[in-house]
Design a protein around this motif. Sequence first.
Motif, PDB file in Angstrom:
ATOM      1  N   ARG A 122       0.835  -1.205   0.000  1.00 50.47           N
ATOM      2  CA  ARG A 122       0.000   0.000   0.000  1.00 50.47           C
ATOM      3  C   ARG A 122       0.869   1.254   0.000  1.00 50.47           C
ATOM      4  NH1 ARG A 122      -5.295  -0.231   0.247  1.00 50.47           N
ATOM      5  NH2 ARG A 122      -6.473   1.665   0.682  1.00 50.47           N
ATOM      6  N   LEU A 123       2.035   1.185   0.651  1.00 54.52           N
ATOM      7  CA  LEU A 123       2.953   2.326   0.606  1.00 54.52           C
ATOM      8  C   LEU A 123       3.444   2.561  -0.818  1.00 54.52           C
ATOM      9  CD1 LEU A 123       4.750   4.490   1.891  1.00 54.52           C
ATOM     10  CD2 LEU A 123       6.451   2.707   2.313  1.00 54.52           C
ATOM     11  N   ALA A 124       3.775   1.488  -1.531  1.00 55.53           N
ATOM     12  CA  ALA A 124       4.223   1.635  -2.915  1.00 55.53           C
ATOM     13  C   ALA A 124       3.134   2.263  -3.779  1.00 55.53           C
ATOM     14  CB  ALA A 124       4.626   0.274  -3.467  1.00 55.53           C
ATOM     15  N   MET A 125       1.886   1.855  -3.561  1.00 54.87           N
ATOM     16  CA  MET A 125       0.767   2.432  -4.313  1.00 54.87           C
ATOM     17  C   MET A 125       0.610   3.916  -3.997  1.00 54.87           C
ATOM     18  SD  MET A 125      -3.288   1.743  -3.891  1.00 54.87           S
ATOM     19  CE  MET A 125      -3.289   2.909  -2.534  1.00 54.87           C
ATOM     20  N   LEU A 126       0.722   4.276  -2.715  1.00 60.04           N
ATOM     21  CA  LEU A 126       0.537   5.666  -2.322  1.00 60.04           C
ATOM     22  C   LEU A 126       1.656   6.552  -2.874  1.00 60.04           C
ATOM     23  CD1 LEU A 126      -1.559   7.184  -0.702  1.00 60.04           C
ATOM     24  CD2 LEU A 126      -0.143   6.889   1.328  1.00 60.04           C
ATOM     25  N   LEU A 127       2.888   6.048  -2.887  1.00 61.96           N
ATOM     26  CA  LEU A 127       3.986   6.807  -3.477  1.00 61.96           C
ATOM     27  C   LEU A 127       3.769   7.028  -4.971  1.00 61.96           C
ATOM     28  CD1 LEU A 127       7.046   5.118  -1.697  1.00 61.96           C
ATOM     29  CD2 LEU A 127       6.142   7.412  -1.294  1.00 61.96           C
ATOM     30  N   ALA A 128       3.231   6.000  -5.648  1.00 65.42           N
ATOM     31  CA  ALA A 128       2.948   6.147  -7.077  1.00 65.42           C
ATOM     32  C   ALA A 128       1.871   7.202  -7.322  1.00 65.42           C
ATOM     33  CB  ALA A 128       2.522   4.799  -7.657  1.00 65.42           C
ATOM     34  N   VAL A 129       0.844   7.239  -6.473  1.00 63.17           N
ATOM     35  CA  VAL A 129      -0.220   8.243  -6.628  1.00 63.17           C
ATOM     36  C   VAL A 129       0.335   9.642  -6.379  1.00 63.17           C
ATOM     37  CG1 VAL A 129      -2.416   9.035  -5.697  1.00 63.17           C
ATOM     38  CG2 VAL A 129      -2.037   6.603  -6.047  1.00 63.17           C
ATOM     39  N   LEU A 130       1.185   9.797  -5.368  1.00 65.35           N
ATOM     40  CA  LEU A 130       1.766  11.111  -5.080  1.00 65.35           C
ATOM     41  C   LEU A 130       2.649  11.607  -6.228  1.00 65.35           C
ATOM     42  CD1 LEU A 130       2.678  10.671  -1.294  1.00 65.35           C
ATOM     43  CD2 LEU A 130       1.025  12.288  -2.245  1.00 65.35           C
ATOM     44  N   GLU A 131       3.359  10.692  -6.870  1.00 60.14           N
ATOM     45  CA  GLU A 131       4.205  11.087  -7.997  1.00 60.14           C
ATOM     46  C   GLU A 131       3.377  11.379  -9.240  1.00 60.14           C
ATOM     47  OE1 GLU A 131       7.520   8.717  -8.929  1.00 60.14           O
ATOM     48  OE2 GLU A 131       8.458   8.888  -6.960  1.00 60.14           O
ATOM     49  N   SER A 132       2.385  10.515  -9.511  1.00 61.45           N
ATOM     50  CA  SER A 132       1.625  10.644 -10.754  1.00 61.45           C
ATOM     51  C   SER A 132       0.600  11.774 -10.691  1.00 61.45           C
ATOM     52  CB  SER A 132       0.927   9.319 -11.069  1.00 61.45           C
ATOM     53  OG  SER A 132       0.100   9.429 -12.195  1.00 61.45           O
ATOM     54  N   ARG A 133      -0.127  11.883  -9.564  1.00 63.10           N
ATOM     55  CA  ARG A 133      -1.231  12.841  -9.475  1.00 63.10           C
ATOM     56  C   ARG A 133      -0.835  14.182  -8.875  1.00 63.10           C
ATOM     57  NH1 ARG A 133      -4.440  10.336 -13.040  1.00 63.10           N
ATOM     58  NH2 ARG A 133      -4.784   8.142 -12.480  1.00 63.10           N
ATOM     59  N   CYS A 134       0.260  14.201  -8.079  1.00 62.51           N
ATOM     60  CA  CYS A 134       0.624  15.431  -7.381  1.00 62.51           C
ATOM     61  C   CYS A 134       1.973  15.998  -7.812  1.00 62.51           C
ATOM     62  CB  CYS A 134       0.630  15.200  -5.867  1.00 62.51           C
ATOM     63  SG  CYS A 134      -0.937  14.582  -5.220  1.00 62.51           S
ATOM     64  N   GLY A 135       2.686  15.284  -8.675  1.00 60.27           N
ATOM     65  CA  GLY A 135       3.934  15.795  -9.202  1.00 60.27           C
ATOM     66  C   GLY A 135       5.107  15.758  -8.248  1.00 60.27           C
ATOM     67  N   LEU A 136       5.028  14.985  -7.170  1.00 60.03           N
ATOM     68  CA  LEU A 136       6.137  14.883  -6.230  1.00 60.03           C
ATOM     69  C   LEU A 136       7.120  13.821  -6.699  1.00 60.03           C
ATOM     70  CD1 LEU A 136       4.201  15.074  -2.838  1.00 60.03           C
ATOM     71  CD2 LEU A 136       5.207  16.933  -4.176  1.00 60.03           C
ATOM     72  N   ASN A 137       8.355  13.925  -6.246  1.00 56.93           N
ATOM     73  CA  ASN A 137       9.404  13.005  -6.695  1.00 56.93           C
ATOM     74  C   ASN A 137       9.967  12.235  -5.510  1.00 56.93           C
ATOM     75  OD1 ASN A 137      11.402  11.652  -8.049  1.00 56.93           O
ATOM     76  ND2 ASN A 137      12.784  13.420  -8.174  1.00 56.93           N
ATOM     77  N   PHE A 138       9.671  10.922  -5.472  1.00 57.88           N
ATOM     78  CA  PHE A 138      10.225  10.041  -4.444  1.00 57.88           C
ATOM     79  C   PHE A 138      11.179   9.012  -5.045  1.00 57.88           C
ATOM     80  CE2 PHE A 138       6.222  11.490  -2.611  1.00 57.88           C
ATOM     81  CZ  PHE A 138       6.585  11.784  -1.302  1.00 57.88           C
ATOM     82  N   SER A 139      11.360   9.023  -6.362  1.00 57.69           N
ATOM     83  CA  SER A 139      12.138   7.976  -7.020  1.00 57.69           C
ATOM     84  C   SER A 139      13.617   8.034  -6.660  1.00 57.69           C
ATOM     85  CB  SER A 139      11.966   8.072  -8.539  1.00 57.69           C
ATOM     86  OG  SER A 139      12.393   9.341  -9.008  1.00 57.69           O
ATOM     87  N   SER A 140      14.115   9.195  -6.285  1.00 53.73           N
ATOM     88  CA  SER A 140      15.534   9.331  -5.946  1.00 53.73           C
ATOM     89  C   SER A 140      15.755   9.459  -4.446  1.00 53.73           C
ATOM     90  CB  SER A 140      16.123  10.552  -6.653  1.00 53.73           C
ATOM     91  OG  SER A 140      15.447  11.732  -6.243  1.00 53.73           O
TER      92      SER A 140
END
Length: 455
Positions: A333-351
């Motif tokens: 669920r954390l992985a899903m939430l990080l994906a939503v924050l990156e895709s829908r809100c433009g935040l960057n957690f990949s690095s």
Amino acid sequence: MAKTKKRYVCQACGSVTHRWQGQCPDCAEWNTMVEDAPATVFSQKHDLSSGGRAVEFVALNQPAELPKRRGTGLDEFDRALGGGLVPGSAVLMGGDPGIGKSTLLLQTAATIARAGGDVVYVSGEEAAGQVRMRAARLGLADAPIRLASETSVRNILTTLGGMQPPSLLVIDSIQTMHSDTIEGAPGTVSQVRGCAFELIRYAKENGVALVLVGHVTKDGTIAGPRVLEHMVDVVMSFEGERSHQYRILRALKNRFGAVDEIGVFAMANEGLEQVSNPSMLFLSGREQPLAGSAVFPALEGTRPVLVEIQALIVRLQSGATPRRAVVGWDSSRLAMLLAVLESRCGLNFSSAEVYLNIAGGYRLSDPAADLAVAAALVSALADTPLPRDSAWFGEVSLAGEVRPVAHAGLRLREAAKLGFAKGYGPSDAKPGSAKLEYFGLGQLSNLVDRVMTKE
């Protein structure tokens, strides 16, 4: 003419095969196939439509008396049970080794015995002297408990049959019990199933409250056949980290009450102590506002509990592989939430490395925690503390919507009772009689805007 046929049962999942295999074909575990008692196969068909006794039917709408419960003397234990022990019921309690199952049951047995109840405590893992030493350490040495160290079910039932049925019978543990009518060593599928059946039958025929202690496997499930959980009336899990002092007693199945009710205890030198206000327990140590900390009003059965969600974001050098570490929540669920924050809100957690922790050793499974986790992640990423008097709840969809959850008013009332002045959640949630300022967030992007602008 009957003929016997060997069969092998998986100790992990209960799968049955008629030849030994190194790997279970169902759960893929290795070296778990153990020979079970021979099954009898009849070569000719038998007619079962005659020769039995007539079954007595009752009307569904016939008035029935509710079962009378007996209090354990521990309010948190009674809450998890749904009000107390029911005579003639069977309770299965599982938990990690050393978590405190025997301590809790010994305290319960002593409390009932001191109140005038007849209690029998049978230990198959420890000698009677070891149990007495624990009782003395806990200050329970004067409790009039009938104590025995025995593993033979025949000897136990023979002894119980020659005396008045007790109010409470504790078997610690069911995996150590052995029946001489069943082939196999103690702890095998056939032994656990057969011994549990005989003990449960005795309890129901004599109106005895039976508590069985069960071992757990490495993944936290109760060891032995899955049918054991179907045979009993109540299945309870005693959870917690041995490095933490807090323990949570959770009802996973209850034929006499609601499931997902919890009781909270704290391990002390004198044994387990009850925690009447777990919200204050899990929120202790929040004197200063810190980035990455959010408070979530969880709901366990009918009981609201406020817990702290902590997040830490660490930026990495280019080329390094970021870690995702989660304690107390679902990593998927954390992985899903990080994906939503990156895709829908433009935040960057990949690095960045992401660490998420539920304070106090608490474990969350409520989907309403999505918004609180997102708030902690955004706060940690922006290095901006959230308002210290705010509580967050709501389910986040893949589209970035904050969806409604059950019992919003109950969650907010618990937050207001502990001095929280602001609540954030779904836009259509009704705060009810909660005396705090409520802010509806329709989209996850609204949360990001609030945190970034320090509202």
